[in-house]
Structures are given as C-alpha cells and as structure tokens.
Design an enzyme around this catalytic site. Structure first.
Site, PDB file in Angstrom:
ATOM      1  NE  ARG A   1      49.826  13.878 -27.041  1.00  0.00           N
ATOM      2  CZ  ARG A   1      49.123  13.180 -26.181  1.00  0.00           C
ATOM      3  NH1 ARG A   1      47.817  13.447 -26.035  1.00  0.00           N
ATOM      4  NH2 ARG A   1      49.657  12.234 -25.470  1.00  0.00           N
TER       5      ARG A   1
ATOM      6  CG  ASP B   1      53.679   5.876 -28.240  1.00  0.00           C
ATOM      7  OD1 ASP B   1      53.305   4.815 -28.774  1.00  0.00           O
ATOM      8  OD2 ASP B   1      54.542   6.614 -28.724  1.00  0.00           O
ATOM      9  CD  GLU B   2      48.598  10.559 -22.221  1.00  0.00           C
ATOM     10  OE1 GLU B   2      48.228  11.026 -21.126  1.00  0.00           O
ATOM     11  OE2 GLU B   2      48.545  11.210 -23.290  1.00  0.00           O
ATOM     12  N   GLY B   3      48.175   5.937 -24.166  1.00  0.00           N
ATOM     13  CA  GLY B   3      47.154   4.942 -23.863  1.00  0.00           C
ATOM     14  C   GLY B   3      47.731   3.544 -23.704  1.00  0.00           C
TER      15      GLY B   3
END
Length: 426
Positions: free
Chosen positions: A129, A167-169
């Site tokens: 990112r 989404d990662e979280g």
C-alpha cells in the site's frame, strides 16, 4: 400314494433353498443402511505478502461444507526467504521467484490430481500500500512479476492483489473466532451449532506498516465506512473494523508519532471508533513484543507499564548480556513496548479496567492468527460444495450371515438338482 424317498429329499432341498434365499434377500434389503462415503479433501493456498516478509499458508477442508462454508484446517505454514515483496522494487522478477520455495513445499502435500484445482491467492498488505502511494508503476511491476511466476505454477491461480486494510482487519477477526470455535462448534449431540454472540472475540493486529482493530460493538456503527458485513456458516455478522496505515511497528520506529489525541467515539487521527467491548486477541507484533517481555500471562496494565519502563532503563550492555543471540530485534523492544502501551491505552482506549480483556497470542487453538485463514474461510463460500456420495452398507455380522444363507441356498439348489438328475436316470 405317498412320496418316494427321493421325492421327499428333493422337496426338502427345494424348500430349504427357498427359505435360505428369502432370508438372504431380507437381510440384504432390510438390514442394509445408507452411509456416506468419505468426501474428498480440497486445498487452498494463500500468500500473505506483508511489509517485512511473505508467508504461505496451505489450508484444507472436506468437499462437503457446513452451512455453505468449508470447515478449514491449516496444513502448512511456510515463511518465504528474504524480505517482503515491496522490497523488490528495483528487481520485480525476484519478488515472484522468491515464492517458489514455499510453493514447492505446499505442492508436496497436495495430491497431483488436485493441484490444478487448488485455488491460490496472494494478498499484499501495508508494505505494498505504501509503495503504491510512493510509486504506483513499481507496485504494478511487482504484481505483474508475482502474477507471472504463480500463473505458470501447477495450481489454480486466482490472482495477486492489494488487500484493503479493512479486509485485513475483518479476515483477522474471522481467523481468531474460527480458531476459538465462537463462529461454529461441533456439539456433543453430533451437530454443528452457533455459539452465543457474547463469546465472539475482538482482534488486534500490529504489522510492520499498519495496525488493525476489529470487534462487535455494543450498539450501531455510526460510520458505515468502518463496518464490515459477511455471512459464515449460515449466519450474518457485522463488525467495526479500521486499519491505520503507517502506524505499524516498523513505520513507528522510523518516525515520531503525532496525533494520538483521543476524544469521544474516536480512536486517533480523528478516526471514529465505538468504545472497546468484550474480549480481544492481540497478535502479530503485539504478541512478539509482549512475549519477549514476558507479558502474555494476563498481567494488569500497571504491571505491563512497570515492566516495559524497567526494561527501557537498563544499560545496553546489560540488555545484550541478558539476551544473547537476539541482536536482530533486541534494540527495538523498548520502543515497541512503549508504542504498544500508547497505542492500546491512548489510541484504542483500553483502560486499567478493560486491559485484562486482552490476550496476547500467536495462535488460536493451534491455528496461526492472521488474515489468511479468514480469507480462505470466506473464499470457500464461493467454491461449490460436493454432496457426499451414498452407498448401501451392512454391518460385518449381517454381511457374514447374508453370505452364509446365500451359500446354503446354492448348496440346497445344487442338491435338489442332483436328486432330480439321479431320479431321472433311475
């Protein structure tokens, strides 16, 4: 006129064959039970391309799913040699080649006939990112190199993409709760059940370049951009989740933190957050730092604070002497410990009262915690289920009895035929 001796024997044998045959037929039809053949095992591969390193996780699950979601277990965890893929900006081809070693380890565990059916995905997180923000063309070149390398591998490559922080979280939250059995659980009655919502656990992730918090709040989520919704095992879930780019451990160590100002319904950087609620699992660098400092046994906030400050006040010579062989990370533990205290207390809003709700863990029920398993669980909802094949089966004793009566039937029939033959000859 009565039957002759031969006629009596013939009729007896014929009757015996009929009785034995009928008994065998009844045993076969009545005692046979419909059973399910063992289902095939499906596999899935996920690469977690983080800022400091890349890891491969191989998952497996039975082809028949539970309420639309595969019951997934971890079969392999492999750390790729070298740094994260964002470090290969000047040599993108190396980013793809670096993945081959772990991929070969995974392929050994997958039957050759299933490799082409194994979905494989690479998700890049905060390191990429940041690279995309700084130089989008370099980020594209790395993704292209990774896609080319994995695309020619004997797997069903689904793609390499940048995973959103939200989404990662959310996927990390799924991983924790799946491992703990708070999403679905096998009951003593032999049924899959959904545990009460109060058992769900929040997730705290601290990577190299970002940190995430995810939990089920006590009321409605006012800022819908911080809400994630998904359906697992036939149930719908809605969680609060937010990812803070540049607030990961490595990024924090490279700059001075600013803006940790907390207000009502606000974490830091002016981001909306409901008050923390329930139990939490803190993993990744949260765990590694506190494990080193021996603070993963449920110590109160005051003890954690005192321990970290005591460690920071030691002389460097004493620290080196106390922890031989740990030169790589040793210099960072003081700053990391202080940052975690600040992040959890002043950033996320944990107090002396709520601090005991945090458990610092690397795994949940033997499963490595991160976003990859959560992603695979979500992914299996898009893979068609295979119905278990049915066959007719009997218990061993019934099967033996059936065979015996079939043999008796055959003997009786042959005996009757022999009597009939001798009868004609006479």
């Amino acid at each position: 006129m009565g039957l002759s001796r031969k006629e009596q024997v013939f009729m007896a044998l014929l009757g015996a064959s009929g009785v034995a045959g009928l008994t065998a037929l009844i045993l076969f039809l009545v005692e046979a039970a419909s059973v399910l053949r063992p289902t095939d095992i499906k596999f899935g591969i996920v690469f977690d391309a983080g800022s400091s390193h890349t890891s491969l996780f191989l998952y497996q699950w039975p082809a028949d799913k539970e309420n639309g979601t595969g019951v997934v277990s971890q079969a392999l965890a492999c750390q790729v040699e070298g740094p994260g893929i964002s470090s290969y900006a000047s040599d993108p081809a190396q980013a793809g080649e670096s993945l081959q070693g772990c991929l070969e380890e995974a392929l050994v565990l997958i039957p050759e006939a299933q490799r082409r059916k194994t979905p494989t995905f690479l998700g890049a997180t905060a390191g990429m990112r940041l690279l995309r923000q700084k130089n989008s063309s370099q980020a594209r070149d790395i993704f292209a190199a990774v896609t080319q390398a994995l695309g020619r591998s004997p797997v069903d490559f689904w793609g390499a993409e940048l995973l959103a922080g939200q989404d990662e979280g959310a996927f990390g939250w799924i991983t924790v709760n799946y491992g703990l059995g708070t999403l679905v659980k096998y009951s003593f009655t032999g049924e899959w059940i959904r545990p009460p919502e109060e058992m769900l656990v929040g997730a705290l992730d601290l990577g190299g370049a970002s940190t995430q918090i995810t939990f089920v709040p006590g009321g409605p989520i006012l800022d819908k951009s911080t809400q994630a919704d998904f359906r697992l095992y036939g149930s719908d879930y809605s969680v609060y989740t937010h990812s803070y780019l540049c607030f990961g451990r490595d990024q924090m160590l490279s700059r001075l933190l600013t803006g940790l100002v907390q207000g009502q319904d606000c974490a830091f950087d002016g981001v909306y957050q409901p008050p923390v609620r329930g139990q939490f699992y803190a993993f990744s660098n949260f765990y590694y730092t506190f494990h080193f400092l021996n603070l993963t046994s449920g110590q109160p906030l005051s003890t954690a604070n005192a321990t970290i400050w005591e460690f920071c006040q030691r002389s460097w010579k004493l620290v080196e002497a106390s922890y031989p062989g740990q030169d790589r990370w040793l210099r960072d533990y003081c700053a990391s410990g202080l940052y975690i205290l600040t992040l959890l207390r002043d950033g996320y809003g944990f107090s002396e009262e709520t601090w005991p709700s945090i458990q610092f863990r690397k795994q949940a029920s033997g499963v490595d915690i991160g976003w990859t398993l959560g992603y695979m669980l979500n992914l299996t909802g898009m893979i068609p289920a295979e119905e278990p094949a049915q066959w007719w089966a009997q218990s061993h004793s019934v099967w033996v009895a059936t065979v015996v009566f079939l043999v008796l039937t055959l003997v009786a029939v042959l005996g009757a035929a022999a009597v009939q033959l001798f009868w004609v000859q006479d």
